[in-house]
Scaffold this active site. Structure first.
Site, PDB file in Angstrom:
ATOM      1  CB  CYS A 189       0.821  -3.796  -5.603  1.00  0.00           C
ATOM      2  SG  CYS A 189       1.418  -5.404  -6.198  1.00  0.00           S
ATOM      3  CG  HIS A 190      -1.992  -1.144  -3.984  1.00  0.00           C
ATOM      4  ND1 HIS A 190      -1.834  -2.502  -3.765  1.00  0.00           N
ATOM      5  CD2 HIS A 190      -3.054  -1.013  -4.820  1.00  0.00           C
ATOM      6  CE1 HIS A 190      -2.765  -3.160  -4.429  1.00  0.00           C
ATOM      7  NE2 HIS A 190      -3.510  -2.307  -5.072  1.00  0.00           N
ATOM      8  N   GLY A 191       2.202   1.306  -3.879  1.00  0.00           N
ATOM      9  CA  GLY A 191       3.071   2.394  -3.457  1.00  0.00           C
ATOM     10  C   GLY A 191       3.501   2.414  -2.009  1.00  0.00           C
TER      11      GLY A 191
END
Length: 207
Positions: A164-166
């Site tokens: 999703c956001h690393g």
């Protein structure tokens, strides 16, 4: 003959065989009614889905979990991972510490019970138990055991990656520094019943 005024059946005028048959039939129907009543009552004693979602413990058999394999069970409506870590995965826990890649290598924040501390964050070294929920915005990280894949780079030694956001987490669920997730992945309360039976949702008994 039938007594219409009383609404009942007079069996005295029937022959003995027919009277016996009717009496037996009435008894069977009555017993069936009792059984029909008992089944719903017995079902009501079984734990409901609502009770399980509220936190009822979950028993897990890990006897077939091979090194490197991970299984997922549900507890409190959330995924719980059980990973059988290989020797290489355990060795990587030291590597990421030595490389200074982690935000909380000592697990100082309380994302785990007191009996699951240290770099391994587990009761037994090889078996890791984690909530599979990213501590950033609740996404589901993926299991990425490979070392230095092109999309994660040379400082990736295996663990869990949140697409999703690393956010990145090592094989103990410890968060990498400089990623959106603020804390390590959570270790739920759990205990061993036997060498291969784990209960999620109950604390390990004191020695």
């Amino acid at each position: 003959m039938a007594n219409a005024e009383q609404g009942s059946l007079d069996l005295s005028d029937l022959d003995p065989k027919r009277r016996r048959f009717l009496t037996t039939s009435v008894g069977v129907v009555g017993a069936a009614g009792v059984v029909g009543l008992a089944v719903p009552m017995l079902k009501s004693f079984a734990p409901s889905a609502r009770a399980r979602a509220a936190g009822a413990p979950v028993e897990v058999d890990i006897s077939k979990l091979e090194p490197g394999q991970m299984m997922t069970v549900e507890w409190r409506g959330k995924p719980v991972w059980l990973l059988n870590r290989t020797d290489e995965a355990l060795a990587s826990l030291v590597t990421v510490e030595d490389e200074g890649l982690l935000a909380d290598p000592e697990s100082g924040m309380p994302q785990q019970p007191d009996y699951a501390v240290g770099s391994e964050r587990s009761i037994k070294p090889n078996i890791l138990v984690l909530l599979g929920v990213c501590t950033h915005l609740g996404c589901a990280p993926t299991y990425r055991p490979e070392v230095a894949p092109p999309d994660l780079g040379p400082t990736w030694f295996g663990g869990f990656f949140c697409p999703c956001h690393g956010s990145k987490f090592d094989f103990s669920g410890r968060v990498y520094a400089g990623v959106p997730a603020p804390t390590n992945l959570e270790v739920p309360p759990y205990k061993y019943l036997t060498e291969t039976q784990i209960v999620i949702g109950e604390d390990q008994e004191s020695a």
